[in-house]
Design a protein around this motif. Structure first.
Motif, mmCIF file in Angstrom:
data_model
loop_
_atom_site.group_PDB
_atom_site.id
_atom_site.type_symbol
_atom_site.label_atom_id
_atom_site.label_comp_id
_atom_site.label_asym_id
_atom_site.label_seq_id
_atom_site.Cartn_x
_atom_site.Cartn_y
_atom_site.Cartn_z
ATOM 1 N N GLU A 542 -1.613 65.222 -32.319
ATOM 2 C CA GLU A 542 -0.749 64.702 -31.982
ATOM 3 C C GLU A 542 0.707 65.277 -31.470
ATOM 4 O O GLU A 542 1.895 65.174 -31.338
ATOM 5 C CB GLU A 542 -0.673 62.890 -31.670
ATOM 6 C CG GLU A 542 -1.534 62.863 -31.648
ATOM 7 C CD GLU A 542 -1.922 62.451 -29.902
ATOM 8 O OE1 GLU A 542 -0.743 63.049 -29.098
ATOM 9 O OE2 GLU A 542 -2.263 62.493 -28.948
ATOM 10 N N ARG A 545 1.743 69.046 -30.741
ATOM 11 C CA ARG A 545 1.781 69.394 -29.498
ATOM 12 C C ARG A 545 3.157 68.811 -28.645
ATOM 13 O O ARG A 545 3.046 69.122 -27.324
ATOM 14 C CB ARG A 545 0.744 68.754 -28.355
ATOM 15 C CG ARG A 545 0.640 67.474 -28.136
ATOM 16 C CD ARG A 545 -0.631 66.601 -27.679
ATOM 17 N NE ARG A 545 -0.141 64.849 -27.385
ATOM 18 C CZ ARG A 545 0.063 64.922 -26.480
ATOM 19 N NH1 ARG A 545 0.754 64.737 -25.600
ATOM 20 N NH2 ARG A 545 -0.249 63.007 -26.597
ATOM 21 N N LYS A 546 4.089 68.838 -29.811
ATOM 22 C CA LYS A 546 5.328 68.136 -29.067
ATOM 23 C C LYS A 546 6.440 69.029 -30.005
ATOM 24 O O LYS A 546 5.846 69.778 -30.808
ATOM 25 C CB LYS A 546 5.464 66.163 -29.972
ATOM 26 C CG LYS A 546 5.332 66.180 -29.070
ATOM 27 C CD LYS A 546 5.044 64.070 -29.843
ATOM 28 C CE LYS A 546 3.640 63.641 -29.276
ATOM 29 N NZ LYS A 546 4.576 62.048 -29.545
ATOM 30 N N ASP A 547 7.301 69.864 -29.351
ATOM 31 C CA ASP A 547 8.481 70.793 -29.915
ATOM 32 C C ASP A 547 9.281 69.861 -30.833
ATOM 33 O O ASP A 547 10.105 70.742 -31.371
ATOM 34 C CB ASP A 547 9.131 71.017 -28.716
ATOM 35 C CG ASP A 547 8.677 71.672 -27.587
ATOM 36 O OD1 ASP A 547 7.599 72.255 -27.997
ATOM 37 O OD2 ASP A 547 8.931 71.271 -26.238
ATOM 38 N N ASP A 548 9.074 68.933 -31.473
ATOM 39 C CA ASP A 548 10.068 68.137 -32.244
ATOM 40 C C ASP A 548 9.511 68.683 -33.828
ATOM 41 O O ASP A 548 8.841 68.866 -33.839
ATOM 42 C CB ASP A 548 9.946 66.635 -32.190
ATOM 43 C CG ASP A 548 10.436 65.956 -30.583
ATOM 44 O OD1 ASP A 548 11.695 66.174 -30.407
ATOM 45 O OD2 ASP A 548 9.562 65.412 -30.504
ATOM 46 N N TYR A 551 11.297 64.567 -38.413
ATOM 47 C CA TYR A 551 10.213 63.745 -38.093
ATOM 48 C C TYR A 551 10.829 61.994 -38.957
ATOM 49 O O TYR A 551 10.891 62.382 -40.249
ATOM 50 C CB TYR A 551 9.402 63.075 -38.357
ATOM 51 C CG TYR A 551 8.593 63.746 -37.330
ATOM 52 C CD1 TYR A 551 7.085 62.957 -36.104
ATOM 53 C CD2 TYR A 551 8.298 65.521 -37.130
ATOM 54 C CE1 TYR A 551 7.044 63.378 -35.158
ATOM 55 C CE2 TYR A 551 7.258 66.058 -35.563
ATOM 56 C CZ TYR A 551 6.965 64.795 -34.873
ATOM 57 O OH TYR A 551 6.604 65.658 -33.740
ATOM 58 N N LYS A 711 12.647 62.836 -33.637
ATOM 59 C CA LYS A 711 11.486 61.199 -33.135
ATOM 60 C C LYS A 711 11.179 60.308 -34.556
ATOM 61 O O LYS A 711 11.415 60.849 -35.696
ATOM 62 C CB LYS A 711 10.447 61.961 -33.381
ATOM 63 C CG LYS A 711 10.223 63.060 -32.027
ATOM 64 C CD LYS A 711 10.465 61.778 -30.825
ATOM 65 C CE LYS A 711 10.421 62.953 -29.886
ATOM 66 N NZ LYS A 711 10.144 62.346 -27.998
ATOM 67 N N ASP A 738 13.784 57.506 -26.382
ATOM 68 C CA ASP A 738 13.203 59.127 -25.932
ATOM 69 C C ASP A 738 12.897 59.346 -27.669
ATOM 70 O O ASP A 738 12.232 60.102 -27.790
ATOM 71 C CB ASP A 738 14.288 59.442 -25.633
ATOM 72 C CG ASP A 738 14.027 60.304 -23.964
ATOM 73 O OD1 ASP A 738 12.924 58.529 -23.961
ATOM 74 O OD2 ASP A 738 15.266 60.144 -23.313
ATOM 75 N N SER A 741 8.018 57.743 -31.449
ATOM 76 C CA SER A 741 7.682 59.105 -30.638
ATOM 77 C C SER A 741 5.824 57.614 -30.864
ATOM 78 O O SER A 741 5.411 57.876 -29.817
ATOM 79 C CB SER A 741 7.184 59.194 -31.957
ATOM 80 O OG SER A 741 5.903 60.377 -32.245
#
Length: 755
Positions: A542, A545-548, A551, A711, A738, A741
Motif C-alpha cells: 500500500e 504504490r504511492k509516491d509519498d 510518513y 502523509k 489529503d 493516508s
C-alpha cells in the motif's frame, strides 16, 4: 452478527464451553449424591360436578363452564392455608398424641426442640384441638401461637412447607380430582393426602350447612311476611263487599249498560230524522226561489240575438278585409265566448223551470210549513232523551267508583296470593336443599403407602444442569461479544472509525529487538509469524504504490504500537533494497532511539537548544541559554548538522536520527533550524523517512509535525475502545484531508481475522 460469526466465536471459546459445563456437572453430581428417597401417595376424589345422578332439588342443568369454575374453586380451596393448616393440626396430633411412632422427630440441637417441653406439648395439643374444632388459623399475634408456629416449622408441617410437595389437579375430561403428596415417609404421604381430602370435605359440609341455615331463616321470614300480607288483603276485600251490600257488580252493570244503549239508539234515530227534515225544507226553499226567477229567460234570449247579429257583421267585415285583420279575429273570438256563456245560462234556466214543474207556489209553502213542524217535534224528542241519559250517567258514576275500588281490592288479593305461593315454594326448596346440604365431593380411593420410592431424576438434573450451563455460557459469550466495543476486527474498525483502513497487523509474541532476526530468517516460521509477514507485506505494498516518501506515524493514545509498526515497516522495506531513515520525533518517549542506538553515547542526537550530545563544544556552556550555545557553534551549518546527526543502525539499509528525550514540543526544539529544509535534503538520500509522533489525545506534538510530512498514518490497537477524546482526535485527523493516508489496525488476534 450473523449465525456463522456466532458459531466461529463459540468455537474459539470452546474450552470455556467445555470446562464450565463440566464443572457444573461434577458439582451437580456431588450435590445430588446424597439425595433422600421420596415416596408419593395418591388419593382420588369424585366431585359430582359433571354428573346428574345425585338428588336434584332444582331444575338446574350442568354447564361445562360452571363445572370448570367449580374444579378451579376446589383446587384453590384444597391448597388454601386453612385446609393445609387443618392437615397440619392432624399431623401434630398424630406425632404428639395419637401414635407412638411419629412421622418426624426434632433434632435436639434445633431451636424448636427447646420450645417443645412436656408442659408446652400439653398446652400445644389443647390449642390445636380447639383450633381444629373451630377451623381457625394460628395467630402470630398470640405468644403461645407464635411458639407453636416455630415448633411446627421445625417439623416442616406448616402450610407453606406442605404445599411444596403437594399436587392437586383434575384428571383430564373426568369428574375426578387427584391429590398427591411426596415425602421421605411413605406412611406420612398417605396420611397427608387422606386427611387433606377429609378436611376439605368437612370444611365444605360445614360451609354448606352454614349457608343453608342462613338461607332457610331468610326465606322463612319472607314466607311469614307474605302470609300476613295475604290475610290483610283477604280481610279488606270481604269487608268492602259487606259494606256495599253488593255481591256482584257485573249483573247490575250489564242492565244499566243495556238501558243506556237503548236511549243512545233512540237519540241517534231522532237526530237522523232531524237531518232529513232540514234537507227537505232546504229543497222546498230552493224550488220556491226557482219559480221566482222565471222572468230572466226573455232577457237572456234577447242578449243571445244581439250577440249573434254582431258576430255576423264582424264576419262580413273580416271577409272583406281578406281575413287578415287580427283585431277583428280577436273580437269575433270574444263574442263567440260571450254567446257560449249566454247559451249555458239559458240551458240552466230551462232546467230549473223543469225541476219545479208540478207544484204551485202555495203548495210548496204549505209543504215547507209541515216539514218545519215535524222538525220541532223531533228536537223536543232529542232533548228528552238527553235528559234521561244524564240521569243514567249520574247513577252509573257512583256505581263505577265502587266497582273500581272492588276491582283494585280483588287485584291486590290476587297479587298477595301469587307472592305467597312463590315465597312458600322458595321456602320449601331451601328446606329441601338444607336436607341434602352435604358436598357432592367424596373420597373414593384413599391414599396408600407406596413401597417403591419415586425416581430421584438425579441424572436428569445433572444433565439439565450441564445443558443449562452450556447455553448460559454460550449466551454470556455472545452477549459479551455483542457488547464488546473494541476495534478488534476490520469490520468493527470501519463501523466505529470514519477513516480509510490501509493495513492490518496481527499480534505476535515478539519483542522489538527480535524483529531483525524475524526478517533475516529464511526458514519456515511458525504459522502466526508467517501470517504476520503476509499482512506486513500487504501494508508495504500500500505504501509502495504511492509516491509519498515522508510518513508521520502517530496514534490517538499511548501503547497502540507506533514504534513496533515503524520498525516492522523499516525492516520490511529494507528487504526490497529501500533505504530508510527513522527520525525519532517522539521526544516524550524516545523508544526508537533506545532500541536502535543502545548505549551509544558518542552518537549525535536532537536536543533542545543544541544538536550534539556529549560533544565538548556543546557541554561547556550548559549553564547559558540555548541561543548562546548555538551562537558559539557557528561553524555547525545545516549541511553539517544533517550529516552529523544521522546514525547508522545494525541494519545497513536503516538509519536513524535519535533524540535525548525532552518535554518540549517539536516547535520549541526545532526553533532556529529550518527543519523543513532538512527533510528536503534527507529525501534526496533516502527512499522513505518515518517520523514518530506522540499520542494525539495527550500532546500537541503530532499537530506540529504534520507540516513536515507527506502523509500521516494513524495506528490503532485492536484492544482500544473509541471514546469521546478519541473522536475529537479523529475529527482533527479527518480535517487534514489529503495528508491523511489512513489507519493501521495493530495487535489483531489472528482468530479474529478469520471472522
Amino acid at each position: 452478527m450473523d449465525i456463522l460469526i456466532i458459531f466461529r466465536l463459540l468455537f474459539r471459546k470452546i474450552w470455556w464451553l467445555v470446562i464450565i459445563p463440566a464443572v457444573i456437572i461434577v458439582l451437580a453430581v456431588v450435590l445430588t449424591i446424597n439425595m433422600p428417597l421420596k415416596y408419593q401417595s395418591t388419593a382420588q376424589l369424585a366431585t359430582g360436578f359433571t354428573q346428574e345422578g345425585q338428588i336434584q332439588v332444582t331444575d338446574e342443568r350442568m354447564n361445562l363452564r360452571d363445572a370448570g369454575v367449580k374444579f378451579s374453586n376446589l383446587v384453590e380451596t384444597m391448597t388454601s392455608e386453612l385446609i393445609l393448616t387443618l392437615c397440619t393440626y392432624k399431623l401434630a396430633l398424630h406425632d404428639w398424641k395419637e401414635s407412638d411412632v411419629p412421622f418426624k422427630t426434632l433434632d435436639p440441637d434445633d431451636e424448636a426442640a427447646a420450645l417443645l417441653t412436656p408442659q408446652s406439648k400439653e398446652k400445644f395439643i389443647k390449642i390445636i384441638e380447639e383450633k381444629y374444632e373451630k377451623m381457625e388459623l394460628l395467630s402470630s399475634y398470640s405468644a403461645e401461637d407464635q411458639m407453636l408456629i416455630e415448633v411446627l416449622a421445625g417439623y416442616g408441617y406448616l402450610s407453606w412447607q406442605l404445599i411444596e410437595n403437594l399436587s392437586v389437579f383434575r384428571v383430564r375430561d373426568t369428574d375426578y380430582v387427584k391429590v398427591q403428596y411426596l415425602s421421605s415417609n411413605p406412611i406420612m404421604s398417605a396420611f397427608v393426602v387422606n386427611n387433606l381430602s377429609k378436611e376439605y370435605i368437612r370444611y365444605e359440609n360445614s360451609l354448606n350447612k352454614n349457608f343453608s341455615g342462613q338461607s332457610v331463616d331468610f326465606f322463612r321470614k319472607q314466607f311469614a311476611a307474605k302470609e300476613q300480607a295475604l290475610q290483610q288483603a283477604t280481610k279488606a276485600y270481604n269487608d268492602f263487599k259487606t259494606a256495599t251490600g253488593v255481591l256482584s257488580y257485573e249483573g247490575q252493570s250489564d242492565a244499566r249498560i243495556t238501558q243506556v244503549s237503548e236511549y243512545e239508539l233512540m237519540k241517534e234515530n231522532a237526530e237522523s230524522e232531524i237531518s232529513r227534515l232540514r234537507l227537505s225544507i232546504a229543497d222546498v226553499n230552493r224550488r220556491l226561489s226557482q219559480l221566482n226567477s222565471g222572468d230572466n229567460r226573455a232577457e237572456i234570449n234577447g242578449k243571445i240575438v244581439e250577440i249573434r247579429n254582431k258576430i255576423d257583421q264582424l264576419n262580413e267585415q273580416y271577409r272583406q278585409s281578406g281575413s287578415t285583420d287580427t283585431e277583428l279575429a280577436n273580437s269575433i273570438k270574444d263574442l263567440k265566448f260571450q254567446l257560449q256563456v249566454q247559451m249555458t245560462q239559458l240551458a240552466d234556466q230551462e232546467a230549473l223551470e223543469g225541476a219545479g214543474s208540478g207544484y204551485t207556489k202555495e203548495q210548496l209553502e204549505q209543504q215547507r210549513d209541515e216539514y218545519q213542524l215535524a222538525l220541532q217535534v223531533e228536537r223536543n224528542k232529542v232533548a228528552q232523551i238527553n235528559s234521561k241519559l244524564r240521569q243514567l250517567g249520574s247513577n252509573m258514576s257512583g256505581f263505577a267508583s265502587n266497582e273500581a275500588r272492588m276491582e283494585r281490592l280483588r287485584s291486590e288479593l290476587e297479587n298477595a296470593k301469587d307472592e305467597y305461593n312463590e315465597a312458600q315454594s322458595r321456602y320449601n326448596t331451601e328446606l329441601s336443599k338444607a336436607m341434602v346440604s352435604e358436598t357432592s365431593v367424596k373420597l373414593i380411593i384413599a391414599g396408600q403407602p407406596n413401597g417403591n420410592p419415586e425416581s430421584s431424576k438425579r441424572w436428569i438434573i445433572v444433565l439439565m444442569a450441564g445443558v443449562a450451563s452450556f447455553f448460559i455460557c454460550a449466551f454470556v459469550i455472545v452477549i459479551m461479544e455483542f457488547m464488546d466495543a473494541r476495534l478488534k476486527t476490520p469490520v468493527q474498525f470501519k463501523k466505529l472509525v470514519n477513516m480509510n483502513l490501509i493495513g492490518t497487523i496481527p499480534f505476535i509474541p515478539i519483542k522489538d529487538p527480535e524483529l531483525p532476526l524475524l526478517f533475516k530468517n529464511n526458514k519456515v516460521e511458525k504459522p502466526e509469524r508467517e501470517t504476520f509477514k503476509h499482512f506486513l507485506r500487504k501494508l508495504r505494498y500500500e505504501m509502495e504504490r504511492k509516491d509519498d516518501s515522508v510518513y508521520l506515524i502517530s496514534s490517538n493514545k499511548q501503547g497502540e504500537g507506533k514504534t513496533f509498526i515503524i520498525l516492522s515497516l523499516a525492516f520490511s522495506l529494507s528487504l526490497i533494497k529501500k533505504k530508510i531513515l527513522i527520525i525519532d520525533t517522539n521526544f516524550r518517549n524516545n523508544a526508537l532511539t533506545r532500541i536502535l542506538l543502545p548505549d551509544q553515547a558518542d552518537r549525535k542526537r536532537i536536543k533542545a537548544g543544541q544538536f550534539l550530545l556529549n560533544s565538548p563544544d556543546f557541554n561547556r556552556e550548559e549553564g547559558k541559554d540555548a541561543k548562546y550555545q548555538k551562537s558559539e557553534n557557528k561553524a555547525d551549518t545545516d549541511e553539517e548538522f544533517v550529516s552529523g546527526i544521522v546514525s547508522p543502525t545494525a541494519h545497513r539499509q536503516i538509519h536513524i536520527i535519535g533524540n535525548t528525550g525532552e518535554q518540549a514540543s517539536p516547535s520549541e526544539i526545532f526553533a532556529g533550524r529550518d527543519f523543513q529544509n532538512m527533510i528536503k535534503q534527507l529525501k534526496l538520500n533516502y527512499d522513505y523517512i518515518f517520523l514518530e509522533g506522540p499520542s494525539l489525545n495527550e500532546f500537541s506534538d503530532t499537530r506540529e509535525l504534520i507540516e513536515y510530512s507527506d502523509k500521516v498514518v494513524t495506528v490503532f490497537s485492536a484492544d482500544s475502545v473509541i471514546k469521546q477524546i478519541d473522536r475529537e482526535s479523529l475529527e482533527f485527523l479527518n480535517g487534514i484531508k489529503d495528508k491523511l493516508s489512513g489507519g493501521v489496525l495493530n495487535k489483531l488476534d489472528i482468530k479474529d481475522l478469520k471472522q
